[in-house]
Design an enzyme around this catalytic site. Sequence first.
Site, PDB file in Angstrom:
ATOM      1  N   HIS A 163      -0.307   0.690   9.794  1.00  0.00           N
ATOM      2  CA  HIS A 163      -1.632   1.287   9.196  1.00  0.00           C
ATOM      3  C   HIS A 163      -2.607   1.501  10.314  1.00  0.00           C
ATOM      4  O   HIS A 163      -3.828   1.628  10.145  1.00  0.00           O
ATOM      5  CB  HIS A 163      -2.387   0.087   8.531  1.00  0.00           C
ATOM      6  CG  HIS A 163      -1.208  -0.624   7.488  1.00  0.00           C
ATOM      7  ND1 HIS A 163      -0.623  -1.957   7.833  1.00  0.00           N
ATOM      8  CD2 HIS A 163      -0.914  -0.358   6.128  1.00  0.00           C
ATOM      9  CE1 HIS A 163      -0.035  -2.121   6.703  1.00  0.00           C
ATOM     10  NE2 HIS A 163      -0.245  -1.360   5.787  1.00  0.00           N
ATOM     11  N   HIS A 182       3.316   4.782   2.737  1.00  0.00           N
ATOM     12  CA  HIS A 182       4.367   4.635   3.746  1.00  0.00           C
ATOM     13  C   HIS A 182       5.967   5.220   3.227  1.00  0.00           C
ATOM     14  O   HIS A 182       7.008   4.780   3.609  1.00  0.00           O
ATOM     15  CB  HIS A 182       4.737   3.173   3.834  1.00  0.00           C
ATOM     16  CG  HIS A 182       3.670   2.306   4.391  1.00  0.00           C
ATOM     17  ND1 HIS A 182       3.054   2.521   5.602  1.00  0.00           N
ATOM     18  CD2 HIS A 182       2.784   1.356   3.780  1.00  0.00           C
ATOM     19  CE1 HIS A 182       2.024   1.664   5.753  1.00  0.00           C
ATOM     20  NE2 HIS A 182       1.767   1.170   4.588  1.00  0.00           N
ATOM     21  N   GLY A 215       0.662  -1.178   0.035  1.00  0.00           N
ATOM     22  CA  GLY A 215       0.200   0.104   0.014  1.00  0.00           C
ATOM     23  C   GLY A 215       0.844   1.087   0.191  1.00  0.00           C
ATOM     24  O   GLY A 215       2.044   1.274   0.474  1.00  0.00           O
TER      25      GLY A 215
END
Lengths: 329, 329
Positions: B218, B56, B53
Amino acid sequence: MKKLINHPDTVVTDALAGMAAAHPSLSVDLENRVITRAGEPAAGKVGLVSGGGSGHEPLHGGFVGYGMLDAACAGEVFTSPVPDQMLVATKAVDGGAGVLHVVKNYTGDILNFAMAAELADDEGIEVSSVVVNDDVAVQDSLYTAGRRGVGATVFVEKIAGALAERRAPLTEVAAVAAEVNERSRSFGVALTSGTVPAAGKPTFELADQEIELGIGIHGEPGRTRAALQPARDIVATVMDAIGSDMPLEGDLLVMVNGMGGTPLIELYIAFNEVSRYLAGRARIARNLVGNYITSMEMQGFSVTVCRLTDTLAELWDAPVETPGLRWGR
Amino acid sequence: MKKLINHPDTVVTDALAGMAAAHPSLSVDLENRVITRAGEPAAGKVGLVSGGGSGHEPLHGGFVGYGMLDAACAGEVFTSPVPDQMLVATKAVDGGAGVLHVVKNYTGDILNFAMAAELADDEGIEVSSVVVNDDVAVQDSLYTAGRRGVGATVFVEKIAGALAERRAPLTEVAAVAAEVNERSRSFGVALTSGTVPAAGKPTFELADQEIELGIGIHGEPGRTRAALQPARDIVATVMDAIGSDMPLEGDLLVMVNGMGGTPLIELYIAFNEVSRYLAGRARIARNLVGNYITSMEMQGFSVTVCRLTDTLAELWDAPVETPGLRWGR
């Protein structure tokens, strides 16, 4: 106030101790709060000294190293270091070729570096100074007569540092530093305020959907407050402000700088908009995207543009090896 | 939600376009959201592919370059990329020596990389995978069976990337990646939550003087919430957690990683406390202090420790040239 600190009184010394632990290439004088390169002074090399209030990391201590600064003095958060610190730094890096002070245009820094230069002169050290004043947002500011010194400081330290590394004389190193400053402009935007540890509360307040255009790196007021807008519109305001003060043409060095609390993904979005804005007007020949001159945990960004010459580009590309900037060696 | 973006739907593509504009050494496929090194595939070199995802940054796209990754796939913020992206990346970097997938242990990433590996196998590309699962905070988590993969990913990508650069075969590159993961442990702490742009509000809520110990990248729950404490006490909890899972002895590689919204001055304070904690127990032989695997604008930090061997240290020191990590070339 929610910070990863031990106590407001020990923020600067704890962080300096951390820098000392992390970077064996640096020599950190905790008592005087001076960071120098190991191996100073370098004989025959102009020494570059900068400094200012803490809270802008990696500026300045993170730019001490090969090809950039020889020493940096750390004040309390957002507070000028004192002349004694600057004198310690100046003496530590004087290798007989003189010392250049890189001074951001804030009244405290100006006065204290001037006094340090006098003290150094008394000890037979030749000192030149360059005052960085690249922020086009406002003419005078909370701590400043004239324009504030912000992102161009990174460019000045890098480019003058590269020339000093080649053993150029003080007059030339000072001249290129002044040239970089003259060819550079900046403008900053805040989405949120940072908090000075000793103050314990945010420096200023912005509403949920409000931003400040032209913010200073200590939270000094900018030109105006406005509603939160798409990044494209914010960047257009920033670039219009810079472009109305300096022609945006030719080869540019562009920095999209994070204020400390803005994630990198957003800085790349801003850089993309800067790139779109400049398309067809000028060429982004070199760039930096990241946190280089911050304001504690402020969310926001600034753009700094330098109109390059071939010589400045070549000095920018020269090897640099510091905690905050490193390439090519 | 206060972010420097154009629209929640365009965050990832706008940021990728910004990366493309900023880094000519990268080739960015905006349609497939794949970042590769220019010049891929490199004949005879094992290709390193990672991804996950977005949100980051600099992980993973910022670690594409000489001595580290060959390609990275970007999912939506905090959402796994899809197998098709991974297949595109795998094919792009296959120089005939096979491809290593570096996968953080989240269920979506695991499943999608496994499918991509099958698809690649169908096309005659040999793929090995290493699963990174270094987070000691919790056994299972919101998106994870077993331990989460966090900071050790940076170490795995750097060290396996260095070995691949030397044209080591896939079995050896995969083995060193697994070894780095096995020798590494992490633990994270949140002071504030980040906000996923598509969600529009913070992932979780913490009270004014509350922190979360063991936070995931997350915002997955950690071990416990606690009152805000001095950095020294927070670091002691972090290091105790790591040390109770792996002996803290010998030569260590230590990363103090910012979660995105924490200023560098605080990360150095945390590093200083890690250094104090380890004094007399182990040697911090190498370190990183900065934002390497973030969680949007979350305030907080994580510590990752790898027990080095001489070989791992030497591979760590090898030249690397990526937007997020660069030295020695």
